[in-house]
Structures are given as C-alpha cells and as structure tokens.
Design an enzyme around this catalytic site. Structure first.
Site, PDB file in Angstrom:
ATOM      1  N   GLU A  92       0.892  -1.172   0.000  1.00 20.27           N
ATOM      2  CA  GLU A  92       0.000   0.000   0.000  1.00 20.27           C
ATOM      3  C   GLU A  92       0.920   1.209   0.000  1.00 20.27           C
ATOM      4  O   GLU A  92       1.478   1.579   1.036  1.00 20.27           O
ATOM      5  CB  GLU A  92      -0.879   0.024   1.264  1.00 20.27           C
ATOM      6  CG  GLU A  92      -1.837  -1.136   1.403  1.00 20.27           C
ATOM      7  CD  GLU A  92      -3.035  -1.046   0.472  1.00 20.27           C
ATOM      8  OE1 GLU A  92      -3.212  -0.009  -0.190  1.00 20.27           O
ATOM      9  OE2 GLU A  92      -3.781  -2.033   0.400  1.00 20.27           O
ATOM     10  N   CYS A 150      -2.248   9.490   2.215  1.00 18.63           N
ATOM     11  CA  CYS A 150      -1.930   8.804   0.954  1.00 18.63           C
ATOM     12  C   CYS A 150      -3.027   9.034  -0.067  1.00 18.63           C
ATOM     13  O   CYS A 150      -2.758   9.105  -1.264  1.00 18.63           O
ATOM     14  CB  CYS A 150      -1.701   7.317   1.197  1.00 18.63           C
ATOM     15  SG  CYS A 150      -3.066   6.509   2.038  1.00 18.63           S
TER      16      CYS A 150
HETATM   17  P1  NDP Z   1       8.331   4.884   4.590  1.00 26.47           P
HETATM   18  O1  NDP Z   1       8.313   4.145   3.322  1.00 26.47           O
HETATM   19  O2  NDP Z   1       9.466   5.769   4.888  1.00 26.47           O
HETATM   20  O3  NDP Z   1       8.231   3.872   5.829  1.00 26.47           O
HETATM   21  C1  NDP Z   1       7.159   2.958   5.971  1.00 26.47           C
HETATM   22  C2  NDP Z   1       7.548   1.893   6.974  1.00 26.47           C
HETATM   23  O4  NDP Z   1       8.611   1.105   6.432  1.00 26.47           O
HETATM   24  C3  NDP Z   1       8.076   2.447   8.296  1.00 26.47           C
HETATM   25  O5  NDP Z   1       7.634   1.628   9.346  1.00 26.47           O
HETATM   26  C4  NDP Z   1       9.574   2.330   8.105  1.00 26.47           C
HETATM   27  O6  NDP Z   1      10.273   2.247   9.321  1.00 26.47           O
HETATM   28  C5  NDP Z   1       9.673   1.009   7.373  1.00 26.47           C
HETATM   29  N1  NDP Z   1      10.931   0.815   6.670  1.00 26.47           N
HETATM   30  C6  NDP Z   1      11.861   1.740   6.281  1.00 26.47           C
HETATM   31  N2  NDP Z   1      12.873   1.142   5.621  1.00 26.47           N
HETATM   32  C7  NDP Z   1      12.579  -0.183   5.568  1.00 26.47           C
HETATM   33  C8  NDP Z   1      13.215  -1.326   5.008  1.00 26.47           C
HETATM   34  N3  NDP Z   1      14.367  -1.237   4.338  1.00 26.47           N
HETATM   35  N4  NDP Z   1      12.624  -2.527   5.144  1.00 26.47           N
HETATM   36  C9  NDP Z   1      11.446  -2.640   5.789  1.00 26.47           C
HETATM   37  N5  NDP Z   1      10.797  -1.604   6.354  1.00 26.47           N
HETATM   38  C10 NDP Z   1      11.346  -0.382   6.241  1.00 26.47           C
HETATM   39  O7  NDP Z   1       6.943   5.663   4.607  1.00 26.47           O
HETATM   40  P2  NDP Z   1       6.433   6.711   5.671  1.00 26.47           P
HETATM   41  O8  NDP Z   1       6.424   6.107   7.023  1.00 26.47           O
HETATM   42  O9  NDP Z   1       7.174   7.970   5.445  1.00 26.47           O
HETATM   43  O10 NDP Z   1       4.909   6.876   5.228  1.00 26.47           O
HETATM   44  C11 NDP Z   1       4.505   7.769   4.253  1.00 26.47           C
HETATM   45  C12 NDP Z   1       4.221   7.037   2.954  1.00 26.47           C
HETATM   46  O11 NDP Z   1       3.229   6.055   3.183  1.00 26.47           O
HETATM   47  C13 NDP Z   1       3.649   7.945   1.895  1.00 26.47           C
HETATM   48  O12 NDP Z   1       4.231   7.663   0.656  1.00 26.47           O
HETATM   49  C14 NDP Z   1       2.170   7.572   1.866  1.00 26.47           C
HETATM   50  O13 NDP Z   1       1.548   7.827   0.660  1.00 26.47           O
HETATM   51  C15 NDP Z   1       2.222   6.122   2.187  1.00 26.47           C
HETATM   52  N6  NDP Z   1       0.958   5.661   2.718  1.00 26.47           N
HETATM   53  C16 NDP Z   1       0.210   4.831   1.953  1.00 26.47           C
HETATM   54  C17 NDP Z   1      -1.034   4.410   2.392  1.00 26.47           C
HETATM   55  C18 NDP Z   1      -1.838   3.459   1.591  1.00 26.47           C
HETATM   56  O14 NDP Z   1      -2.699   2.832   2.155  1.00 26.47           O
HETATM   57  N7  NDP Z   1      -1.608   3.301   0.316  1.00 26.47           N
HETATM   58  C19 NDP Z   1      -1.577   4.870   3.672  1.00 26.47           C
HETATM   59  C20 NDP Z   1      -0.707   5.727   4.405  1.00 26.47           C
HETATM   60  C21 NDP Z   1       0.532   6.098   3.914  1.00 26.47           C
HETATM   61  P3  NDP Z   1      10.928   3.583   9.941  1.00 26.47           P
HETATM   62  O15 NDP Z   1       9.825   4.578  10.076  1.00 26.47           O
HETATM   63  O16 NDP Z   1      11.418   3.090  11.227  1.00 26.47           O
HETATM   64  O17 NDP Z   1      11.994   4.026   8.961  1.00 26.47           O
END
Ligand code: NDP
Length: 530
Positions: free
Chosen positions: A258, A292
């Site tokens: 997502e 999002c």
């Molecule tokens: P990120 O992609 O930065 O992070 C998402 C999650 O992935 C966090 O828990 C992060 O941990 C974790 N993560 C980071 N690096 C890795 C890795 N290498 N392997 C596995 N997990 C990892 O997104 P954001 O948290 O900044 O969220 C915003 C984004 O989410 C926007 O693009 C938004 O559009 C999208 N989004 C989509 C939705 C949907 O339903 N389609 C709903 C809500 C948001 P950590 O934070 O600890 O780095």
C-alpha cells in the site's frame, strides 16, 4: 556499570548502552519526539533480528490456537478488544496526538474508523471465508465442490506514521479476523501508538502472542521481512515498498504494498461548487496533507473554474496549522518532508505557476501554510510526485474527457474524487485508480465493505472488505466424489468409446459457441476481412 552513547537525527535520537565489564552492547533505544515541540514523548528499544525472529516464533506457536478458536471465538475476542479501544479512545488519541502532532479530534476520527473496520472484519469473516459450495459443472456433476479460505499463519505488518492507527489496523484487524497472528513494526515516528495497540489486546488475551509489536528503525522492518512470516503487509512510500518486496523475494514471502499516491479531484460543469471546494480543501490540507489518498491535483471544467478557485481560496484562508486545540491541522510529522514540499512549491513557481494562497515561504520550521497553485505545468514535480504536504494544484480543463486523461496520466493510481451531478459514476468508472469518491471525498476509506488499495506505483493487494479478509488467507478447494461418474475420465482404464463420448459431450456443450455471431470488433472483424 553501563555507558550510554547518543546520536541524534532530525526525527529520532538513538542511544546504545554498553556494559563496561563485558564490553557487550546491552540495549539500543531510540526516542520518539513530538513533532510540534521537539519534546521526547517516549523511549523504545531498537529490536534486532534475533528479537524479531523470536516474536515471529511466539506468534507461530499461538497461531494454531487462534485458528482453532473459529470465527465465533475470534469474533468474541475481537469484540472485547473493540470495546477496550472504544472506551479508551481518548487515551489512544492523546498518544497519536503526541507522536504525530495532529489535532486530538483528527486522531479520534481515525481511531473511530479503525474500530468500525475491526467490527466489520470480525463480523463478516465467517461469511466471507467459511466453506461455500460451488456447482461442479456438467462434466464433473458427480462431485461436490467447495472452497474455504484458511489463515496463512503469521502476518508481518509494517506501517507508516501519518495514520498510525487507521492504516496498520486495516491489515492487523483483517489479518486477525481471518485467523492469523500478527507481528507489527510501526514507523519509528509512532512506536508508542503501536505499543499501545498491542498492549490493549493483551488486556483481553494476556497469555497469547496474538498481536506483538517490534520497534526500531528501518533495519527492524527489514528483519521482519525475512523473519519467516507467511505474508508481509507493507504501507509506506513506493521506494521503501520496492526494498520490502526485494527482501521478501529472498524467502518467497508474499507481500501487499500500500504505497503513495497523487490523487486527483475532478470538478464537472454541473457540480455543487461549494461542496467540491470544501472537499478539495479537506482532501488537500487535512492532516497537513499527509494522507496517501489526499487530494494533490484538481481538474476543473472551464465553465466553473473561476468560481471553484475563488471558493477554494476562501476555504483555505480559514484553515490554519498549529499545535493548539483550535488548529485545523498539525505540523509536518516527518521534518525531512519539509524539503520535498518546499522543492515542489519552488519548482512550480519557477516553471510559471502562481500561488493564490501560501506559496514561497509557506514552509516554516515545523508547520506548512495551506497552498493553492495554478498554472503549474503538468510535468512539474508538484503534479507528478507525491508532495505529502498541504498543497494542491488546480488546472482548468475544456471537458471532462480532458480531466480524465490528465488525472490518469500518473504513475500512481490510489484514490480519486469526482464532483458531478449528472455524470459522477460514469466519470468515476473511467479513472484508473483503486478507489473513487463521487460527490464526497475519501468516503471509500470509511466504508468497511469496500476494498482499499491501488494500482501502478501505488502498489497492489487490498485491505478492507471481503478482498481485505481474503488477502490474509489461502483458498482451499475441496472436490468430493458424491457418486460414480457417468464417464470416468481420470483412469488408465479409459476406453476409446469413453474418449469418443467425451469429445461428443464437449462438442455438445461448447461447439455452438463458435457459430454464434460476434460483435463487429475483434474476431468478428477479422473473420469478415477474410
Ligand atoms: P516509509 O516508506 O518511509 O516507511 C514505511 C515503513 O517502512 C516504516 O515503518 C519504516 O520504518 C519502514 N521501513 C523503512 N525502511 C525499511 C526497510 N528497508 N525494510 C522494511 N521496512 C522499512 O513511509 P512513511 O512512514 O514515510 O509513510 C509515508 C508514505 O506512506 C507515503 O508515501 C504515503 O503515501 C504512504 N501511505 C500509503 C497508504 C496506503 O494505504 N496506500 C496509507 C498511508 C501512507 P521507519 O519509520 O522506522 O523508517
């Protein structure tokens, strides 16, 4: 004796303690900060690979018990959990407010909707996933055919910070209702919310590892991908989604992605302009634009463009960010996003765009003022990339066909919105996106029966609804012989006469299809040419 070393980034500060007697690292932690004030609101462990694996092992040990409880037993447990969440909603909303900076009422809204989804998932799981009979077909009329959807086992969930309850609960609640146990890695910006959620289910089921939380930075999430989960549900940015998919590929672990969006709102000539402007304002500015499925682009029919723009700017004038109770929305939760928002605005203005409100200087140290941009080229990052800030571009179009074409000209495909009195549904059906709201905004996310997810760079797989329940299961088909068949096909003792009878049956059942008239396209056209 322990010695602590600390390193700080713009969002989190990590600390390692070292035992001076053995020299062994003891515990690594990180701080969760209030983005409105910079205050530390919690300290959490950075869980390493071994800790994540152990959590998955515990989850697997209890997966059988949870499965055997059946739909009724799980509905009862999840119902009790729902009650805890509803009664302590204000307490959870305070944790969300502290970690994201969003207004308390907005935190309450996302929690309330998550509770409603949990009720739907638990209440409908039996009907959606339980055994259902199918007609076996004329060739296999001696069989009784049925399918049921079995839990996969342990589901890993990786969530974002923007809706730290609603978004991951779309996976957690549906995965649990389908009979799986869950290990959840919340964003490093909202670990306290994740821990609160897991603790609240432990109040109902204290001695089972139904839903555990591991905390840490990106590495902890990466460790969850390869820790032996049966499926990984990821919500976050498209770039991280690709990394998650690559990590999961090593163990052939299936994934749901997502990811982000660049959602468009279309306004037809017959639209209710005030309602459309209100929807655009809420869709673009609420939650500081960190949604999002937020509205980032608007395409308006030329006949109503000026009226719409005036109404939108008037609404934007009454919207104010801040940390207090009267704020319309809070700070940018992730400080590094401020550079992206500033870059998109600056680029839009440098390439001929104009800001009708906000614009250059809208991006402050923590807060971003609402910004409405017009005359922005379609290939500008403000129109092509996810901004994730309280900004929106508005473009005049000559027709709804043009609006549809421009709305669809994106690598994303998450949500969309249409305002039209006469043609809302027909315009909606032409949009390439996973979800569309007609004469409303973001409404689809609050309807538990509707699947939620995107296409293209917005990812794949679905949470919510029947599809969201099935996403955390595998289909188990059962064909059971009821009686001796008229024609036994699956045997080495088959005779030539039986083969002839079979061929005649196929001809009788399907032979007429080729003589039926075909439409004047495709095969029909080809045949006429010959
Ligand atoms: P990120 O992609 O930065 O992070 C998402 C999650 O992935 C966090 O828990 C992060 O941990 C974790 N993560 C980071 N690096 C890795 C890795 N290498 N392997 C596995 N997990 C990892 O997104 P954001 O948290 O900044 O969220 C915003 C984004 O989410 C926007 O693009 C938004 O559009 C999208 N989004 C989509 C939705 C949907 O339903 N389609 C709903 C809500 C948001 P950590 O934070 O600890 O780095």
């Amino acid at each position: 004796m322990t010695i602590a070393t600390t390193s700080t980034t713009s969002t989190t500060s990590t600390t390692s303690t070292t035992d001076t007697t053995t020299g062994e690292p003891e515990l690594k932690t990180f701080e969760s900060l209030n983005p409105a004030t910079g205050d530390v609101v919690g300290i959490h462990p950075i869980d390493d690979e071994a800790t994540v694996r152990e959590a998955v092992r515990r989850a697997r040990a209890d997966a059988g018990w949870w499965d055997e409880l059946g739909f009724g037993g799980r509905k009862e447990v999840l119902g009790k959990w729902r009650g805890v969440l509803a009664r302590r909603l204000a307490e959870l909303a305070a944790v969300v407010h502290d970690e994201t900076g969003k207004p308390h009422a907005d935190a309450q809204l996302e929690i309330g909707l998550a509770i409603d989804h949990l009720a739907w998932a638990a209440g409908h799981a039996g009907k959606v996933l339980g055994p259902t009979k199918s007609f076996a077909g004329l060739l296999m009329a001696n069989q009784s055919a049925s399918v049921e959807y079995r839990p996969l086992g342990v589901i890993g969930v990786i969530g974002p910070w923007n809706y730290p309850v609603f978004t991951p609960m779309g996976s957690i609640g549906y995965a649990l209702a389908a009979g799986n146990t869950v290990v959840f890695k919340p964003s490093e910006l909202t670990p306290g919310v994740g821990e609160w959620l897991a603790a609240s289910l432990r109040e109902v089921v204290p001695d089972r590892a139904l839903f555990q939380v591991v905390t840490g930075l990106g590495e902890t999430g990466a460790a969850l991908c390869t820790a032996g989960v049966n499926k990984l549900a990821f919500t976050g940015s498209t770039d991280t989604g690709k990394k998650v998919m690559a990590a999961c590929a090593q163990t052939l672990t299936p994934v749901i992605i997502e990811a982000g969006g660049k959602d468009a709102l279309l306004v037809d000539a017959d639209a209710d302009i005030d309602a459309a402007a209100e929807a655009a304002a809420w869709g673009a500015f609420s939650n500081a634009g960190q949604t999002c499925i937020g509205v980032e682009r608007v395409y308006v029919h030329a006949q109503v463009h000026d009226e719409f723009v005036a109404a939108l700017v008037a609404k934007a004038t009454s919207v104010h960010p801040g940390g207090g109770a009267d704020a319309s929305y809070g700070p940018a939760t992730m400080p590094k996003q401020l550079d992206v928002i500033r870059g998109h605005i600056d680029d839009a203005l440098a390439s001929g765009g104009r800001a009708l409100i906000g614009g250059a200087g809208a991006v402050g140290e923590r807060f971003v003022q609402p910004t409405v941009l017009v005359d922005v080229p379609e290939d500008s990052p403000a129109n092509t990339d996810e901004t994730f800030g309280p900004t929106v571009t508005v473009k005049k179009v000559a027709s709804m066909d043009e609006a549809v074409r421009l709305a669809n000209a994106t690598r994303y495909g998450l949500g969309s919105t249409v305002f039209s009195k006469a043609n809302g549904r027909s315009i909606a059906r032409q949009l390439r996106s996973g979800m569309t709201a007609v004469n409303d905004v973001i409404s689809f996310a609050a309807i538990p029966a509707l699947p939620f997810g995107g296409v293209g760079d917005s990812g794949f797989g679905r949470i919510h609804g029947a599809d969201g329940l099935k996403e955390f299961t595998y289909a188990h088909s059962i064909a059971s012989r009821r009686m001796k068949p008229v024609l036994l096909l699956t045997t080495f003792n088959r005779t030539a006469k039986q083969d002839t009878t079979f061929a005649q049956m196929i001809l009788a059942l399907h032979g007429r299809a080729s003589t039926m008239s075909l439409p004047a396209t495709g095969l029909g056209k080809l045949r006429r040419k010959r």
